[in-house]
Design an enzyme around this catalytic site. Structure first.
Site, PDB file in Angstrom:
ATOM      1  N   LYS A 215      32.836  38.368  43.451  1.00  0.00           N
ATOM      2  CA  LYS A 215      32.924  39.708  42.862  1.00  0.00           C
ATOM      3  C   LYS A 215      33.412  39.607  41.429  1.00  0.00           C
ATOM      4  O   LYS A 215      34.474  39.040  41.162  1.00  0.00           O
ATOM      5  CB  LYS A 215      33.912  40.585  43.637  1.00  0.00           C
ATOM      6  CG  LYS A 215      33.943  42.007  43.092  1.00  0.00           C
ATOM      7  CD  LYS A 215      35.097  42.814  43.656  1.00  0.00           C
ATOM      8  CE  LYS A 215      36.188  43.065  42.644  1.00  0.00           C
ATOM      9  NZ  LYS A 215      35.779  43.722  41.413  1.00  0.00           N
ATOM     10  N   SER A 269      46.019  39.958  38.682  1.00  0.00           N
ATOM     11  CA  SER A 269      47.442  40.316  38.616  1.00  0.00           C
ATOM     12  C   SER A 269      48.213  39.755  39.812  1.00  0.00           C
ATOM     13  O   SER A 269      47.648  39.554  40.888  1.00  0.00           O
ATOM     14  CB  SER A 269      47.588  41.839  38.590  1.00  0.00           C
ATOM     15  OG  SER A 269      47.108  42.372  39.801  1.00  0.00           O
ATOM     16  N   THR A 270      49.493  39.556  39.623  1.00  0.00           N
ATOM     17  CA  THR A 270      50.335  39.051  40.701  1.00  0.00           C
ATOM     18  C   THR A 270      50.391  40.061  41.844  1.00  0.00           C
ATOM     19  O   THR A 270      50.367  39.677  43.016  1.00  0.00           O
ATOM     20  CB  THR A 270      51.736  38.710  40.150  1.00  0.00           C
ATOM     21  OG1 THR A 270      51.566  37.624  39.221  1.00  0.00           O
ATOM     22  CG2 THR A 270      52.699  38.264  41.238  1.00  0.00           C
ATOM     23  N   ALA A 271      50.391  41.355  41.524  1.00  0.00           N
ATOM     24  CA  ALA A 271      50.451  42.372  42.592  1.00  0.00           C
ATOM     25  C   ALA A 271      49.221  42.281  43.487  1.00  0.00           C
ATOM     26  O   ALA A 271      49.340  42.230  44.725  1.00  0.00           O
ATOM     27  CB  ALA A 271      50.556  43.760  41.966  1.00  0.00           C
ATOM     28  N   GLY A 273      47.233  39.729  43.763  1.00  0.00           N
ATOM     29  CA  GLY A 273      47.258  38.397  44.381  1.00  0.00           C
ATOM     30  C   GLY A 273      48.128  38.373  45.630  1.00  0.00           C
ATOM     31  O   GLY A 273      47.752  37.807  46.655  1.00  0.00           O
ATOM     32  N   GLU A 290      45.308  32.434  40.892  1.00  0.00           N
ATOM     33  CA  GLU A 290      45.713  32.254  39.485  1.00  0.00           C
ATOM     34  C   GLU A 290      46.219  33.608  39.024  1.00  0.00           C
ATOM     35  O   GLU A 290      45.419  34.529  38.843  1.00  0.00           O
ATOM     36  CB  GLU A 290      44.509  31.865  38.620  1.00  0.00           C
ATOM     37  CG  GLU A 290      43.941  30.513  38.898  1.00  0.00           C
ATOM     38  CD  GLU A 290      44.823  29.382  38.409  1.00  0.00           C
ATOM     39  OE1 GLU A 290      45.752  29.635  37.613  1.00  0.00           O
ATOM     40  OE2 GLU A 290      44.577  28.255  38.850  1.00  0.00           O
ATOM     41  N   CYS A 324      46.252  35.190  30.720  1.00  0.00           N
ATOM     42  CA  CYS A 324      47.328  35.069  31.710  1.00  0.00           C
ATOM     43  C   CYS A 324      48.446  34.162  31.210  1.00  0.00           C
ATOM     44  O   CYS A 324      49.602  34.358  31.550  1.00  0.00           O
ATOM     45  CB  CYS A 324      46.759  34.573  33.033  1.00  0.00           C
ATOM     46  SG  CYS A 324      45.671  33.172  32.835  1.00  0.00           S
ATOM     47  N   GLU A 421      54.765  41.252  32.442  1.00  0.00           N
ATOM     48  CA  GLU A 421      53.520  40.873  31.762  1.00  0.00           C
ATOM     49  C   GLU A 421      52.893  42.119  31.128  1.00  0.00           C
ATOM     50  O   GLU A 421      52.644  43.110  31.808  1.00  0.00           O
ATOM     51  CB  GLU A 421      52.539  40.270  32.776  1.00  0.00           C
ATOM     52  CG  GLU A 421      51.254  39.815  32.123  1.00  0.00           C
ATOM     53  CD  GLU A 421      50.310  39.117  33.105  1.00  0.00           C
ATOM     54  OE1 GLU A 421      49.976  39.710  34.142  1.00  0.00           O
ATOM     55  OE2 GLU A 421      49.897  37.982  32.811  1.00  0.00           O
TER      56      GLU A 421
HETATM   57  P1  NAP Z   1      43.611  43.095  39.258  1.00  0.00           P
HETATM   58  O1  NAP Z   1      43.759  44.317  40.095  1.00  0.00           O
HETATM   59  O2  NAP Z   1      44.375  41.911  39.669  1.00  0.00           O
HETATM   60  O3  NAP Z   1      42.044  42.742  39.188  1.00  0.00           O
HETATM   61  C1  NAP Z   1      41.500  41.445  39.214  1.00  0.00           C
HETATM   62  C2  NAP Z   1      40.319  41.427  40.152  1.00  0.00           C
HETATM   63  O4  NAP Z   1      40.747  41.756  41.472  1.00  0.00           O
HETATM   64  C3  NAP Z   1      39.240  42.446  39.813  1.00  0.00           C
HETATM   65  O5  NAP Z   1      37.972  41.927  40.144  1.00  0.00           O
HETATM   66  C4  NAP Z   1      39.621  43.596  40.716  1.00  0.00           C
HETATM   67  O6  NAP Z   1      38.593  44.515  40.979  1.00  0.00           O
HETATM   68  C5  NAP Z   1      40.011  42.853  41.970  1.00  0.00           C
HETATM   69  N1  NAP Z   1      40.820  43.641  42.902  1.00  0.00           N
HETATM   70  C6  NAP Z   1      41.610  44.713  42.629  1.00  0.00           C
HETATM   71  N2  NAP Z   1      42.189  45.169  43.759  1.00  0.00           N
HETATM   72  C7  NAP Z   1      41.766  44.377  44.769  1.00  0.00           C
HETATM   73  C8  NAP Z   1      42.002  44.346  46.171  1.00  0.00           C
HETATM   74  N3  NAP Z   1      42.784  45.232  46.773  1.00  0.00           N
HETATM   75  N4  NAP Z   1      41.404  43.380  46.909  1.00  0.00           N
HETATM   76  C9  NAP Z   1      40.601  42.463  46.340  1.00  0.00           C
HETATM   77  N5  NAP Z   1      40.323  42.457  45.004  1.00  0.00           N
HETATM   78  C10 NAP Z   1      40.900  43.394  44.226  1.00  0.00           C
HETATM   79  O7  NAP Z   1      43.943  43.382  37.772  1.00  0.00           O
HETATM   80  P2  NAP Z   1      43.624  44.695  36.903  1.00  0.00           P
HETATM   81  O8  NAP Z   1      43.961  45.934  37.680  1.00  0.00           O
HETATM   82  O9  NAP Z   1      42.231  44.605  36.423  1.00  0.00           O
HETATM   83  O10 NAP Z   1      44.639  44.495  35.702  1.00  0.00           O
HETATM   84  C11 NAP Z   1      46.010  44.810  35.891  1.00  0.00           C
HETATM   85  C12 NAP Z   1      46.903  43.771  35.259  1.00  0.00           C
HETATM   86  O11 NAP Z   1      46.687  42.510  35.861  1.00  0.00           O
HETATM   87  C13 NAP Z   1      46.651  43.508  33.796  1.00  0.00           C
HETATM   88  O12 NAP Z   1      47.252  44.456  32.993  1.00  0.00           O
HETATM   89  C14 NAP Z   1      47.238  42.144  33.639  1.00  0.00           C
HETATM   90  O13 NAP Z   1      48.630  42.238  33.465  1.00  0.00           O
HETATM   91  C15 NAP Z   1      46.946  41.468  34.950  1.00  0.00           C
HETATM   92  N6  NAP Z   1      45.757  40.574  34.894  1.00  0.00           N
HETATM   93  C16 NAP Z   1      45.959  39.242  34.916  1.00  0.00           C
HETATM   94  C17 NAP Z   1      44.871  38.394  34.824  1.00  0.00           C
HETATM   95  C18 NAP Z   1      45.046  36.909  34.827  1.00  0.00           C
HETATM   96  O14 NAP Z   1      44.173  36.211  34.328  1.00  0.00           O
HETATM   97  N7  NAP Z   1      46.107  36.391  35.399  1.00  0.00           N
HETATM   98  C19 NAP Z   1      43.595  38.897  34.699  1.00  0.00           C
HETATM   99  C20 NAP Z   1      43.413  40.265  34.718  1.00  0.00           C
HETATM  100  C21 NAP Z   1      44.508  41.097  34.810  1.00  0.00           C
HETATM  101  P3  NAP Z   1      38.254  45.749  39.976  1.00  0.00           P
HETATM  102  O15 NAP Z   1      36.966  45.353  39.423  1.00  0.00           O
HETATM  103  O16 NAP Z   1      38.151  46.952  40.814  1.00  0.00           O
HETATM  104  O17 NAP Z   1      39.323  45.868  38.976  1.00  0.00           O
END
Ligand code: NAP
Ligand code: MG
Length: 519
Positions: A215, A269-271, A273, A290, A324, A421
């Site tokens: 995805k 995100s850690t949340a 993850g 990651e 990240c 972060e």
């Molecule tokens: P995120 O929620 O962790 O999204 C990352 C991926 O996970 C996206 O493909 C997302 O789908 C998917 N996802 C979201 N909820 C999920 C669930 N319940 N089950 C399975 N997959 C799920 O991050 P974000 O909301 O886009 O960003 C929030 C914060 O995360 C950022 O502000 C940043 O601090 C952090 N972040 C960290 C990294 C990193 O490389 N470590 C990368 C991105 C963000 P969607 O397409 O629906 O979003």
């Protein structure tokens, strides 16, 4: 050209501010896109299942937005649970029929290498798609595509080097081990490095004989779909790579919970993850994560100041700070603090922020309205916590998600802007007196993704590298990736390593075979 029957809902993760449109509609399977740099290409809109682009079963679609202009790029099909089901079945068939894991492994390597070559031949368009969709500077996108090509090629070389052991258990038995693939792997990637994260996920899975359902992030789905057209051409059989565009709460959850998926690999995100780790535990799936970071970047008084400032700039403003491992906590030795601040402020203010297709731009747009809002909220938090705003701290212009490079000084270690972060071009600078003090401050974090050390003393560099809690340590450089060097986090920054030979073990399991020989 196509009909949009019903506007179904207008909300999504990136919709705070600008609404992201979601419809039920029939789209053509490709749409022509004119890129701002004059290049043109055909963007696939479908999900990629069984080596074919297909509409989503419920004909749901969503809008993809250019973050530098806030204008619509196109609509693509949105996958749902039933599409994940079809993709998993395709991946499961491809795994069971031996068309991929049953072949001479060198042929898996050759196919992966061919995929890299096809991407290489089209790298200008691919880098441009990344900039269009993500908002990152075109120079960064080119760097990403180079890393993608190198990583795919390097991984291809592992295909025929996955071996087991012959175990001597005496003359009565013949015992050996073999390392075998896991089966169908679910992979969920973020929006900050869309194609690079695709490569970091698919390459180790494929080379070891697994099949995948991946995805993309809902805000950056275009590059992975575009390169999918090369998968059949590379000779990768149907069902080996399946891409389901869509939303985390629907597609991501369906992948994480699907009983036929043996392993989940996630970057984000850690949340999220933590949530995925808990859900995957129910199915006893293997998990690699990651996650986030709040990485310390330490400048000692004996560092070459100009170079250190450039590395700190690269550490925080590269990829608009949406990294990240961004070096978002800078620690500077007391005796050079004032001089450092003076030079770093000037360097931050001289960064070219704006049109990501302009060759001289260093910092492009933030990827979404949600991210822009989050970063600006942290600027307000920093001010209300009493930190000194040294430069930046505001949006640039009113169209496109641009933010001025932002530096906070006079911070205290328990402030939220030091602990949490932010994922944007916002950095805090703290003074330190001694090596022990700075190591304590650097390690006082739930994260442990990366760290930077800037010094001209090899003893300081190596001793601090040893004591800092981080999966990656850069010395006199930063954000300096290489496909052969592993990457991953300590503590809340994740589980497992990506890239290099280390990534392979996430996708293999040991089988022990013991045969009794005739007396
Ligand atoms: P995120 O929620 O962790 O999204 C990352 C991926 O996970 C996206 O493909 C997302 O789908 C998917 N996802 C979201 N909820 C999920 C669930 N319940 N089950 C399975 N997959 C799920 O991050 P974000 O909301 O886009 O960003 C929030 C914060 O995360 C950022 O502000 C940043 O601090 C952090 N972040 C960290 C990294 C990193 O490389 N470590 C990368 C991105 C963000 P969607 O397409 O629906 O979003
Ligand atoms: Mg999201």
């Amino acid at each position: 050209m196509f009909s949009r029957s019903t506007l179904c809902l207008k909300t999504s993760a990136s919709s705070i501010g600008r609404l992201q449109l979601r419809y039920f509609s029939h789209l053509p399977m490709t749409v022509p896109i004119k890129l701002p740099n004059g290049l043109e290409y055909e963007q696939p809109t479908g999900l990629f299942i069984n080596n074919k682009f297909v509409p989503s079963k419920q004909n749901k679609t969503f809008e993809v937005v250019n973050p530098s202009t806030e204008e619509e790029i196109c609509h693509i099909y949105e996958g749902r649970e039933d599409d994940v089901e079809e993709a998993v079945q395709a991946a499961d068939r491809a795994f069971s029929n031996g068309s991929w894991n049953g072949i001479d492994p060198i042929n898996r390597g050759k196919a992966l290498y061919r995929l890299a070559e096809l991407i290489e031949q089209d790298k200008d368009v691919i880098a441009s798609i990344e900039t269009l969709d993500n908002g990152k500077a075109i120079s960064s996108s080119r760097g990403d595509v180079e890393l993608v090509i190198n990583y795919l090629k390097s991984s291809a070389g592992f295909a025929d080097k996955i071996d087991g052991r012959m175990v001597d258990t005496g003359r009565t038995h013949f015992s050996y081990t073999k390392r075998q693939p896991l089966g169908v792997c679910g992979q969920i990637i973020p929006w900050n490095f869309p194609l690079l994260m695709w490569a970091w996920k698919i390459a180790p899975a494929l080379v070891t004989g697994n099949t995948v359902v991946l995805k993309t992030a809902e805000s950056t789905p275009l590059s992975a779909l575009y390169v999918s057209k090369y998968i059949p051409q590379a000779g990768i059989p149907p069902g080996v790579i399946n891409i389901v565009s869509g939303f985390g709460k629907i597609v991501g959850e369906a992948i994480t919970n699907h009983p036929k998926i043996k392993k989940v690999a996630f970057t984000g995100s850690t949340a999220t993850g933590r949530h995925i780790y808990q859900s995957a535990a129910a199915g006893l799936k293997k998990v690699t994560l990651e996650l986030g970071g709040k990485s310390p970047n330490i400048v000692f008084a004996d560092a070459e100041l100009k170079k250190a400032v450039q590395n700190i700039i690269l550490g925080i403003y590269y990829n608009s700070g949406e990294v990240c491992c961004a070096g978002s906590r800078v620690y500077v030795e007391e005796s050079i603090y004032d001089k450092f601040i003076e030079e770093f402020k000037a360097a931050s203010e001289s960064i070219k922020v704006g049109d990501p297709f302009d060759e001289s731009t260093f910092q492009g747009a933030q990827t979404s309205q949600m991210q822009l809002n989050k970063i600006l909220k942290y600027v307000d938090i920093g001010k209300s916590e009493g930190a000194t705003l040294i430069t930046g701290g505001e949006r640039l212009g009113s169209k496109g998600y641009f933010i001025k490079p932002t530096v906070f000084g006079d911070v205290k270690e328990d402030m939220r802007i030091v602990k949490e972060e932010i994922f944007g071009p916002v950095v805090t600078v703290t003074k330190f007196k001694s090596t022990d003090e700075v190591i304590n401050m650097a390690n006082d974090s739930e994260y442990g993704l990366a760290a930077g050390i800037h010094t001209s003393n090899i003893n300081t560099a190596l001793k601090v590298a040893d004591r800092v809690n981080a999966g990656t340590v850069w010395i006199n450089t930063y954000n300096d990736f290489h496909h052969a060097v592993p990457f991953g986090g300590f503590n809340a920054s994740g589980l497992g390593r990506e890239m290099s030979v280390d990534a392979l073990q996430n996708y293999l399991q040991v089988k022990a075979v013991r045969a009794k020989l005739d007396e």
